[in-house]
Design an enzyme around this catalytic site. Structure first.
Site, PDB file in Angstrom:
ATOM      1  N   LYS A 137       0.866  -1.187   0.000  1.00  0.00           N
ATOM      2  CA  LYS A 137       0.000   0.000   0.000  1.00  0.00           C
ATOM      3  C   LYS A 137       0.898   1.230   0.000  1.00  0.00           C
ATOM      4  O   LYS A 137       2.004   1.197   0.524  1.00  0.00           O
ATOM      5  CB  LYS A 137      -0.880   0.003   1.262  1.00  0.00           C
ATOM      6  CG  LYS A 137      -2.143   0.802   1.108  1.00  0.00           C
ATOM      7  CD  LYS A 137      -3.245  -0.041   0.531  1.00  0.00           C
ATOM      8  CE  LYS A 137      -4.518   0.751   0.359  1.00  0.00           C
ATOM      9  NZ  LYS A 137      -5.625  -0.025  -0.184  1.00  0.00           N
TER      10      LYS A 137
ATOM     11  N   ASN B 284     -20.163   3.080  -4.899  1.00  0.00           N
ATOM     12  CA  ASN B 284     -19.773   2.077  -5.887  1.00  0.00           C
ATOM     13  C   ASN B 284     -20.113   0.658  -5.407  1.00  0.00           C
ATOM     14  O   ASN B 284     -20.785  -0.101  -6.108  1.00  0.00           O
ATOM     15  CB  ASN B 284     -18.273   2.241  -6.179  1.00  0.00           C
ATOM     16  CG  ASN B 284     -17.806   1.294  -7.253  1.00  0.00           C
ATOM     17  OD1 ASN B 284     -17.338   0.209  -6.946  1.00  0.00           O
ATOM     18  ND2 ASN B 284     -17.958   1.664  -8.509  1.00  0.00           N
TER      19      ASN B 284
ATOM     20  N   GLY C 250     -21.980  -0.442  -2.583  1.00  0.00           N
ATOM     21  CA  GLY C 250     -23.355  -0.660  -2.125  1.00  0.00           C
ATOM     22  C   GLY C 250     -24.375  -0.671  -3.251  1.00  0.00           C
ATOM     23  O   GLY C 250     -25.272  -1.526  -3.274  1.00  0.00           O
TER      24      GLY C 250
HETATM   25  P1  NAD Z   1     -18.011   5.402  -2.458  1.00  0.00           P
HETATM   26  O1  NAD Z   1     -17.334   6.659  -2.097  1.00  0.00           O
HETATM   27  O2  NAD Z   1     -18.350   5.119  -3.876  1.00  0.00           O
HETATM   28  O3  NAD Z   1     -19.397   5.281  -1.630  1.00  0.00           O
HETATM   29  C1  NAD Z   1     -19.471   5.442  -0.249  1.00  0.00           C
HETATM   30  C2  NAD Z   1     -20.954   5.540   0.119  1.00  0.00           C
HETATM   31  O4  NAD Z   1     -21.075   5.553   1.526  1.00  0.00           O
HETATM   32  C3  NAD Z   1     -21.645   6.797  -0.382  1.00  0.00           C
HETATM   33  O5  NAD Z   1     -22.944   6.458  -0.812  1.00  0.00           O
HETATM   34  C4  NAD Z   1     -21.721   7.684   0.859  1.00  0.00           C
HETATM   35  O6  NAD Z   1     -22.780   8.620   0.808  1.00  0.00           O
HETATM   36  C5  NAD Z   1     -21.942   6.625   1.902  1.00  0.00           C
HETATM   37  N1  NAD Z   1     -21.624   7.012   3.268  1.00  0.00           N
HETATM   38  C6  NAD Z   1     -20.607   7.776   3.736  1.00  0.00           C
HETATM   39  N2  NAD Z   1     -20.673   7.875   5.060  1.00  0.00           N
HETATM   40  C7  NAD Z   1     -21.755   7.143   5.443  1.00  0.00           C
HETATM   41  C8  NAD Z   1     -22.357   6.856   6.684  1.00  0.00           C
HETATM   42  N3  NAD Z   1     -21.864   7.329   7.816  1.00  0.00           N
HETATM   43  N4  NAD Z   1     -23.445   6.045   6.691  1.00  0.00           N
HETATM   44  C9  NAD Z   1     -23.957   5.541   5.561  1.00  0.00           C
HETATM   45  N5  NAD Z   1     -23.446   5.795   4.345  1.00  0.00           N
HETATM   46  C10 NAD Z   1     -22.370   6.594   4.308  1.00  0.00           C
HETATM   47  O7  NAD Z   1     -17.112   4.248  -1.834  1.00  0.00           O
HETATM   48  P2  NAD Z   1     -17.045   2.724  -2.294  1.00  0.00           P
HETATM   49  O8  NAD Z   1     -16.028   2.597  -3.354  1.00  0.00           O
HETATM   50  O9  NAD Z   1     -18.414   2.215  -2.506  1.00  0.00           O
HETATM   51  O10 NAD Z   1     -16.410   2.063  -0.987  1.00  0.00           O
HETATM   52  C11 NAD Z   1     -17.193   1.770   0.160  1.00  0.00           C
HETATM   53  C12 NAD Z   1     -16.349   0.982   1.145  1.00  0.00           C
HETATM   54  O11 NAD Z   1     -15.899  -0.224   0.519  1.00  0.00           O
HETATM   55  C13 NAD Z   1     -15.072   1.662   1.629  1.00  0.00           C
HETATM   56  O12 NAD Z   1     -14.844   1.203   2.947  1.00  0.00           O
HETATM   57  C14 NAD Z   1     -13.995   1.102   0.728  1.00  0.00           C
HETATM   58  O13 NAD Z   1     -12.722   1.147   1.328  1.00  0.00           O
HETATM   59  C15 NAD Z   1     -14.473  -0.322   0.587  1.00  0.00           C
HETATM   60  N6  NAD Z   1     -13.992  -1.008  -0.607  1.00  0.00           N
HETATM   61  C16 NAD Z   1     -14.235  -0.506  -1.843  1.00  0.00           C
HETATM   62  C17 NAD Z   1     -13.789  -1.201  -2.972  1.00  0.00           C
HETATM   63  C18 NAD Z   1     -14.094  -0.704  -4.352  1.00  0.00           C
HETATM   64  O14 NAD Z   1     -13.696  -1.366  -5.316  1.00  0.00           O
HETATM   65  N7  NAD Z   1     -14.778   0.400  -4.531  1.00  0.00           N
HETATM   66  C19 NAD Z   1     -13.081  -2.397  -2.817  1.00  0.00           C
HETATM   67  C20 NAD Z   1     -12.852  -2.900  -1.532  1.00  0.00           C
HETATM   68  C21 NAD Z   1     -13.320  -2.187  -0.439  1.00  0.00           C
END
Ligand code: NAD
Length: 367
Positions: free
Chosen positions: A73, A181, A183
């Site tokens: 990382k 992304n 959810g």
């Molecule tokens: P994103 O920025 O696309 O979406 C995050 C979502 O969470 C948004 O809808 C935002 O409004 C919401 N959010 C923020 N704070 C919140 C809260 N307190 N309660 C409820 N909702 C809230 O991010 P993402 O890419 O979907 O990533 C989400 C999580 O998954 C992160 O922890 C990230 O590290 C992890 N992750 C993502 C990926 C990926 O490929 N995108 C891969 C592995 C892990």
């Protein structure tokens, strides 16, 4: 403090260029199975300590997905909102040039917080090798984030785990924390498989309707109005209430530490599939599992992104990516849940046992 053990970290490279305000580092946790894989985050407070923990999680994630990568990382300490795009360009370009001694041979980078496909294009060009990073734009052979590989993987983990937990996915009630992304794609695929999305939250709050929401309308509202929550005319609840809703399945997909110690007794979901990273501390996962909740840990459930990175790395296309994500995540979910049952250990412990064994085997082979 960085913790060292028999697995790593193998190397910590710190770089500094005061002329352009660059202070950054890469932690290579393990290259036993291949070059260390892991994104670069750009935040003002990012530390070697934080990055080393994330690098270790990547070692386990890549081993569990059985990819020929290790864990790593990177971090650049700067507030991305306090610099111009030209300054950001310069920082990423210089960082990449200073990492040429380790990338792509020992380190393959990717996007993380505040680093996206644009920065990966800069990184690859400054390095000179397309293999130095993944998450590049489609025009460079990249497999973009918008394809939703992680959410797709979360869906497949849910499908397998639901079967093992005795939940019929068709008609099962689901709460999704975060509609970004991960959810939104997880919710889309779950709804298409017949599950009922009864609760969704994002930064604007939580909506809950036992009758279920129309997924197409949710996705459209998010696209048009920036938040799926704007779809709802009922009462908006505080975000944290999602943990105690009466649902069959809970998919955390936003913040770390969603479920706290005080919440454990109130969790009603029979299955939790971790789309986000560390939504539940391991000791609390163990307590939930002892209370009868099936949990698919993040290192298994959200590996779709890193699997997609691997397909990009070997020059594969979207079709190959979706196939590999489905196969690997389904198989891994089944293995760790079965191991958990057989050995009477909680799923993360089962996953770590397998990951450690694979890394140890690779280390022995490399000797
Ligand atoms: P994103 O920025 O696309 O979406 C995050 C979502 O969470 C948004 O809808 C935002 O409004 C919401 N959010 C923020 N704070 C919140 C809260 N307190 N309660 C409820 N909702 C809230 O991010 P993402 O890419 O979907 O990533 C989400 C999580 O998954 C992160 O922890 C990230 O590290 C992890 N992750 C993502 C990926 C990926 O490929 N995108 C891969 C592995 C892990």
């Amino acid at each position: 403090m960085v913790e060292f053990d028999e697995f790593g970290p193998e190397k910590i490279l710190q770089v500094h260029n005061p002329k352009i305000g660059l202070k950054g580092f890469v932690v290579i946790d393990s290259t036993a199975r291949g070059p260390g894989k892991g994104g670069i985050r750009m935040t003002p407070g990012v530390s070697v300590d934080e990055v080393s923990k994330l690098a270790r999680a990547m070692t386990w994630k890549t081993a569990l997905a059985d990819l020929p990568f290790g864990g790593a990382k990177g971090g650049i300490c700067v507030d991305p909102h306090a610099i111009t795009s030209a300054q950001k360009y310069r920082l990423v370009e210089t960082f990449s040039k200073m990492l040429k001694c380790i990338s792509p041979c020992e380190y393959v980078s990717a996007p993380d917080m505040n680093i996206g496909e644009k920065e990966m294009e800069i990184f690859a060009k400054a390095n000179g090798s397309m293999k130095s990073c993944t998450g590049k734009p489609a025009k460079m052979g990249g497999l973009p984030h918008e394809l939703g590989s992680t959410g797709f993987g979360v869906f497949h983990a849910t499908k397998i785990a639901a079967k093992q937990a005795g939940i019929n996915l068709e008609g099962a009630t689901v709460a999704v924390e975060g509609f970004g992304n991960v959810g939104s794609f997880a919710a889309k695929y779950l709804a298409e498989a017949g599950a009922k999305i009864v609760a969704v939250s994002d930064l604007h709050g939580l909506m809950h309707d036992p009758k279920g929401f129309d997924i197409k309308k949710l996705l459209r509202t998010k696209d048009e109005k920036g938040s799926a929550i704007k779809y709802y005319e009922g009462k908006i609840l505080p975000n944290h209430e999602i943990v105690s809703l009466n649902v069959d399945i809970l998919v955390p997909a936003a913040i770390p530490d969603l479920i706290l110690e005080n919440d454990v007794m109130n969790v009603k979901a029979k299955l939790i599939v971790e789309g986000s990273n560390i939504p539940i501390k391991p000791e609390l996962e163990k307590m939930l599992w002892e209370n009868g909740t099936t949990i698919v840990p993040d290192i298994i459930a959200n590996a779709g992104g890193v699997i997609s990175s691997y397909v990009e790395y070997i020059g594969g296309n979207q079709k190959k990516m979706f196939k590999m994500v489905e196969e690997k995540i389904s198989e891994n979910t089944e293995i760790i849940l079965k191991t958990s049952l057989k050995k009477g250990i909680y799923p993360r412990a089962a996953a770590l046992e397998i990951a450690k064994k694979r890394v140890e085997q690779a280390k022995t082979k490399n000797k």
